[in-house]
Design an enzyme around this catalytic site. Structure first.
Site, PDB file in Angstrom:
ATOM      1  N   CYS A 117       0.829  -1.207   0.000  1.00  0.00           N
ATOM      2  CA  CYS A 117       0.000   0.000   0.000  1.00  0.00           C
ATOM      3  C   CYS A 117       0.865   1.258   0.000  1.00  0.00           C
ATOM      4  O   CYS A 117       0.786   2.083  -0.922  1.00  0.00           O
ATOM      5  CB  CYS A 117      -0.990  -0.019   1.161  1.00  0.00           C
ATOM      6  SG  CYS A 117      -0.244  -0.227   2.786  1.00  0.00           S
ATOM      7  N   TYR A 118       1.719   1.417   1.001  1.00  0.00           N
ATOM      8  CA  TYR A 118       2.556   2.618   1.055  1.00  0.00           C
ATOM      9  C   TYR A 118       3.468   2.747  -0.180  1.00  0.00           C
ATOM     10  O   TYR A 118       3.596   3.839  -0.739  1.00  0.00           O
ATOM     11  CB  TYR A 118       3.430   2.625   2.308  1.00  0.00           C
ATOM     12  CG  TYR A 118       2.696   2.693   3.628  1.00  0.00           C
ATOM     13  CD1 TYR A 118       1.895   3.786   3.946  1.00  0.00           C
ATOM     14  CD2 TYR A 118       2.838   1.687   4.571  1.00  0.00           C
ATOM     15  CE1 TYR A 118       1.251   3.866   5.177  1.00  0.00           C
ATOM     16  CE2 TYR A 118       2.198   1.755   5.811  1.00  0.00           C
ATOM     17  CZ  TYR A 118       1.402   2.837   6.105  1.00  0.00           C
ATOM     18  OH  TYR A 118       0.776   2.912   7.324  1.00  0.00           O
TER      19      TYR A 118
END
Length: 313
Positions: A117-118
């Site tokens: 995600c990041y």
């Protein structure tokens, strides 16, 4: 005509449930799921994965590696949503917007690793700038990000949503040993030669990420301006369906960034904030950690692979 069979291994986790929901009602594929009694049966899982056209792995890293090792049917194609294979040679990185050829690489690949995600936000901001030579590969980068608590998995969700949730912290920073597992992924796919510092946190809201990367223009080569950085991102993402590049903001009051602004979508919003007087620029990304940061990206990659299957079929 054969309807492609898609098997979700680990469909009871946060990402698996979201992918399942996004694929409900589709007639261009057949979802294969195991009944509850068989989900932990190695033999049934092996049979299921080897009977699929595309397997989506929503498992812990070690279980994902075991699942891949259990594949003996060369026709099975894999999208791994875990972090087990994101820097593994031979696996295609599942960020279709990485460059002009990446979507086609994903479509043709048998092994695709869904991005973290990041890293999705960090790489989307950094890779085009490094590739264009506007940002040195050894720049001392600091990446700050706050995610909704669903990014912490089922345990974090329960901590915030079960009785006694009022005791859950409003904000918590973690990864303070500076050894977060996403760092090698960001470094490799952004094209960095120096390891960036990465400081993640969870807020007391369910989902959505706001990520920011500060830059000092005096440390960039030549006389790189905020407008050049902006132009590079605009050019790179021209025509990208799921990436929005907002107009450059320099001078005057700026709106706040809302991490929940794109929840429920597969979109990624990039924006640059510049202060010409001080020679500083902030690169920012907003997106849903369960959308473009996980299940939305997996379905986007699945659709690319299904398109290739139909073309060959």
């Amino acid at each position: 005509m054969h309807t492609p069979v898609v098997f979700i291994d680990g469909d009871q986790g946060t990402t698996g449930l979201q992918i399942h929901a996004r694929l409900q009602g589709r007639s261009d594929l057949r979802l294969l799921t195991l009944p509850e009694a068989e989900r932990k049966d190695p033999q049934r899982r092996r049979e299921a994965i080897n009977s699929a056209d595309i397997a989506l792995l929503c498992l812990p890293d070690d279980a994902a590696r075991e699942a891949v090792a259990a594949i003996h049917n060369p026709q099975v194609r894999v999208i791994d949503a875990s972090s087990a294979h994101r820097t593994t040679p031979g696996w295609v990185y599942g960020l279709p917007e990485l460059d002009e050829q990446q979507a086609e690489r994903i479509a043709q690949s048998t092994r695709v690793s869904n991005p973290g995600c990041y890293p999705t936000g960090a790489i989307a901001l950094l890779h085009p700038l490094v590739k264009a030579g506007l940002l040195p590969a050894d720049y001392p980068l600091n990446i700050h990000a706050v995610s909704g608590y669903s990014g912490g998995g089922r345990a974090a969700v329960e901590r915030h949503e079960q009785p006694g949730a009022a005791k859950a912290p409003a904000l918590q920073l973690y990864g303070l040993e500076l050894a977060h597992k996403h760092v090698p992924e960001i470094q490799q796919h952004a094209g960095l030669s120096a390891r960036p510092m990465f400081m993640p946190g969870y807020g007391a809201y369910r989902q959505g990420i706001v990520l920011s990367i500060p830059l000092q223009l005096r440390l960039l080569p030549g006389q790189v301006s905020a407008a050049q950085l902006q132009g590079c991102l605009e050019q790179h993402y021209q025509g990208a369906r799921h990436v929005q590049v907002m107009p450059l903001h320099q001078g005057g009051a700026a709106a706040n960034l809302d991490p929940e602004a794109l929840n429920g979508s597969n979109d990624l919003r990039l924006a640059l904030y510049a202060n010409p007087e001080h020679g500083q620029v902030l690169l920012t990304a907003v997106f849903d950690n369960l959308g473009k940061g996980a299940s939305g990206a997996a379905v986007q990659n699945l659709d690319l692979m299904l398109g290739a299957l139909q073309a060959h079929g």
